[in-house]
Design a protein around this motif. Structure first.
Motif, PDB file in Angstrom:
ATOM      1  N   GLY A   1      21.552  27.157  37.787  1.00 51.39           N
ATOM      2  CA  GLY A   1      22.376  28.366  37.777  1.00 51.39           C
ATOM      3  C   GLY A   1      23.473  28.318  36.717  1.00 51.39           C
ATOM      4  O   GLY A   1      23.942  27.241  36.348  1.00 51.39           O
ATOM      5  N   HIS A   2      23.820  29.533  36.211  1.00 57.03           N
ATOM      6  CA  HIS A   2      24.964  29.691  35.303  1.00 57.03           C
ATOM      7  C   HIS A   2      24.764  28.936  33.981  1.00 57.03           C
ATOM      8  O   HIS A   2      23.634  28.638  33.619  1.00 57.03           O
TER       9      HIS A   2
ATOM     10  N   GLY B   1      30.100  29.674  36.673  1.00 58.43           N
ATOM     11  CA  GLY B   1      29.809  29.800  38.099  1.00 58.43           C
ATOM     12  C   GLY B   1      31.067  29.522  38.894  1.00 58.43           C
ATOM     13  O   GLY B   1      32.174  29.705  38.381  1.00 58.43           O
TER      14      GLY B   1
ATOM     15  N   GLU C   1      30.328  24.773  38.795  1.00 60.51           N
ATOM     16  CA  GLU C   1      28.996  24.942  39.382  1.00 60.51           C
ATOM     17  C   GLU C   1      27.894  24.705  38.348  1.00 60.51           C
ATOM     18  O   GLU C   1      26.858  24.104  38.654  1.00 60.51           O
ATOM     19  N   LYS C   2      28.100  25.174  37.118  1.00 64.72           N
ATOM     20  CA  LYS C   2      27.036  25.035  36.104  1.00 64.72           C
ATOM     21  C   LYS C   2      26.690  23.567  35.848  1.00 64.72           C
ATOM     22  O   LYS C   2      25.551  23.234  35.542  1.00 64.72           O
TER      23      LYS C   2
ATOM     24  N   ALA D   1      24.692  22.238  38.879  1.00 65.12           N
ATOM     25  CA  ALA D   1      23.343  22.820  38.840  1.00 65.12           C
ATOM     26  C   ALA D   1      22.483  22.127  37.789  1.00 65.12           C
ATOM     27  O   ALA D   1      21.324  21.792  38.040  1.00 65.12           O
TER      28      ALA D   1
ATOM     29  N   SER E   1      15.884  28.081  42.160  1.00 59.40           N
ATOM     30  CA  SER E   1      17.165  28.236  41.488  1.00 59.40           C
ATOM     31  C   SER E   1      18.208  27.366  42.203  1.00 59.40           C
ATOM     32  O   SER E   1      18.272  27.357  43.430  1.00 59.40           O
TER      33      SER E   1
ATOM     34  N   HIS F   1      22.117  26.163  42.822  1.00 60.97           N
ATOM     35  CA  HIS F   1      23.508  26.629  42.764  1.00 60.97           C
ATOM     36  C   HIS F   1      24.398  25.817  43.691  1.00 60.97           C
ATOM     37  O   HIS F   1      23.906  25.038  44.521  1.00 60.97           O
TER      38      HIS F   1
ATOM     39  N   ASN G   1      28.010  26.675  46.149  1.00 61.03           N
ATOM     40  CA  ASN G   1      28.626  27.809  46.805  1.00 61.03           C
ATOM     41  C   ASN G   1      30.137  27.851  46.640  1.00 61.03           C
ATOM     42  O   ASN G   1      30.747  26.881  46.217  1.00 61.03           O
TER      43      ASN G   1
ATOM     44  N   LEU H   1      16.596  30.204  46.309  1.00 60.21           N
ATOM     45  CA  LEU H   1      17.858  29.848  45.669  1.00 60.21           C
ATOM     46  C   LEU H   1      18.602  28.921  46.624  1.00 60.21           C
ATOM     47  O   LEU H   1      18.889  29.310  47.759  1.00 60.21           O
TER      48      LEU H   1
ATOM     49  N   GLU I   1      21.812  26.585  47.736  1.00 61.63           N
ATOM     50  CA  GLU I   1      23.259  26.387  47.573  1.00 61.63           C
ATOM     51  C   GLU I   1      23.552  25.019  48.171  1.00 61.63           C
ATOM     52  O   GLU I   1      23.529  24.839  49.384  1.00 61.63           O
TER      53      GLU I   1
END
Ligand SMILES: [Zn+2]
Length: 435
Positions: free
Chosen positions: A264-265, A271, A280-281, A284, A331, A333, A335, A398, A400
């Motif tokens: 993600g991101h 993110g 977050e990126k 991920a 995906s 990610h 949270n 996806l 989290e």
């Protein structure tokens, strides 16, 4: 009869020893932490964790109980008179951060008597509320003076006399060149020993892909089940270690599959940003690279929707997967939530269209593995309408991993071993999906 008397004498002796130990060890401090107090005027004390279970009694407001285990919002508690049962945790105060027992149990037993009473406490003096028929299996949650606290397959809990039970164990052989033996069912637990290839191991219990066993000192420990075969099989001769790679048998399911992994991101889009600044990126990307490595090691083709820290549009991510002919889309990610107290792991899928069933199945399998690996709160699988799970024409989920807005979750998400464990878990979930 003689045997009976000897058994009773032994039980009495054990009881005396335990009493003396408790008296001198003075573990009142530890006890206090596990105690909660009833706040409702009358709180039902039930056979199992739910209102559908029979209420054996009602507890008065102010009653203190010891929490042995939890299941969702239900507590398995022990009363001062020795009886064990379930109450709803909402109607109590006091914290019980650590619980004594795991509801996974330590082993399974089979009832050897033609029928065996289940009692409310560990002794003949407690009321019998049910019977288990001969040949029935139950899970042992605890043992006390020759009595076993068991969970039946209907979810109720009670005590049976151990003399009329037989522990079910299964023998397996270690197939990895060395296999780590860990304190708990996950790679985050301490390694306490290593087994050589060919070691025969008696397994008490299986939980997801982990197996529990007794060590020589009587304590229990866990091994990763993929690196074992049933006794009698010849070793596969593979040369891997449980902490290095995820799975036995994965190859046969992943060969010829193409899997799209979507970190993600990225780039200008960090993110979510954690309480101490973790992006977050980054979480991920690190996790996605690990998942890709594990999947490729099992023979899968993997396409990553980005392979570095740059921006990729959502539409482009889905196109990359479609162009590669991917079978599924995953995906990754982390949270965030305005309430910093919220912690846990969840997986989303899109509950419409032709892929709803498969996506949900994939979500469930991946989520189960992640939660059993991390021990974080299981928020569950949910429908979500995010572009990357709505737009693909292949089953898509996806994940989290945890909450960057939560101090503890963020700290875990910074740890390489944690992300590695989650990557292995995601891989196992994917293997199970194709299995
Ligand atoms: Zn995100």
């Amino acid at each position: 009869m003689l045997k009976r008397n000897t058994t009773y004498l032994a039980v009495v002796l054990v009881f005396v020893c335990v009493f003396v130990f408790l008296f001198y060890a003075g573990d009142a401090e530890a006890k206090e932490e596990e105690t909660v107090t009833v706040t409702a005027e009358q709180l039902n004390f039930r056979l199992g964790p739910g209102t559908r279970y029979y209420a054996m009694d009602a507890l008065e407001s102010g009653t203190s109980v010891e929490v042995l285990a939890k299941q969702d919002s239900w507590f398995l508690v022990s009363l001062s008179d020795g009886r064990t049962g379930w109450i709803h945790g909402y109607y109590t105060t006091g914290s019980s951060p650590e619980t004594k027992l795991s509801l996974q149990g330590i082993a399974k037993v089979e009832i050897t008597a033609s029928s065996l009473n289940i009692r409310m406490g560990p002794g003949q003096e407690y009321t019998a509320f049910d019977q288990l028929q001969g040949g029935t299996e139950a899970t042992i949650l605890a043992e006390e003076n020759g009595w076993l606290l068991v969970k039946t397959r209907y979810g109720s809990t009670g005590w049976v006399y151990s003399e009329y039970t037989r522990t079910l164990s299964q023998e397996v052989t270690v197939t990895a060149s060395t296999l780590n033996v860990r304190r708990g069912p996950g790679t985050s637990y301490e390694v306490v020993e290593q087994f050589e290839q060919g070691t025969a191991v008696k397994v008490l219990q299986e939980s997801n892909d982990w197996m529990r066993l007794f060590l020589d000192d009587g304590s229990t420990a866990w091994i990763y089940g993929y690196y074992t075969s049933d006794a009698g099989d010849s070793g596969s001769g593979r040369d891997d270690d449980a902490s290095q790679a995820p799975s036995r048998g994965g190859r046969q399911y992943l060969q010829g599959r193409t899997i799209a992994i979507d970190p993600g991101h990225g780039g200008r889009d960090p993110g979510a940003v954690g309480v101490t600044g973790l992006q977050e990126k980054v979480v991920a990307m690190t996790t996605a690279n690990k998942v890709a490595g594990y999947l490729r090691a099992q023979g899968a083709e993997v396409v990553l929707t980005r392979s570095g820290d740059y921006f990729v549009s959502l539409a482009r991510r889905v196109n990359i997967a479609h162009n590669a002919g991917a079978d599924i889309f995953v995906s990754i990610h982390a949270n965030s939530h305005p309430n910093p107290g919220i912690s846990g792991t969840e997986t989303y899928y899109y509950n419409y269209g032709g892929n709803a069933y498969s996506s949900r199945k994939l979500a469930r399998l991946v989520q189960n593995q992640m939660v059993s690996e991390s021990g974080l709160r299981n928020i569950g699988v949910k429908h979500g309408s995010f572009y990357v799970i709505r737009a693909p024409w292949i089953p898509s989920v996806l994940v989290e991993l945890g909450f960057l807005s939560n101090w503890n979750d963020e700290n875990l998400l910074k740890q390489d071993w944690f992300l590695d464990g989650q990557a292995q878990a995601i891989t196992r979930g994917i293997i199970n999906y194709f299995n």
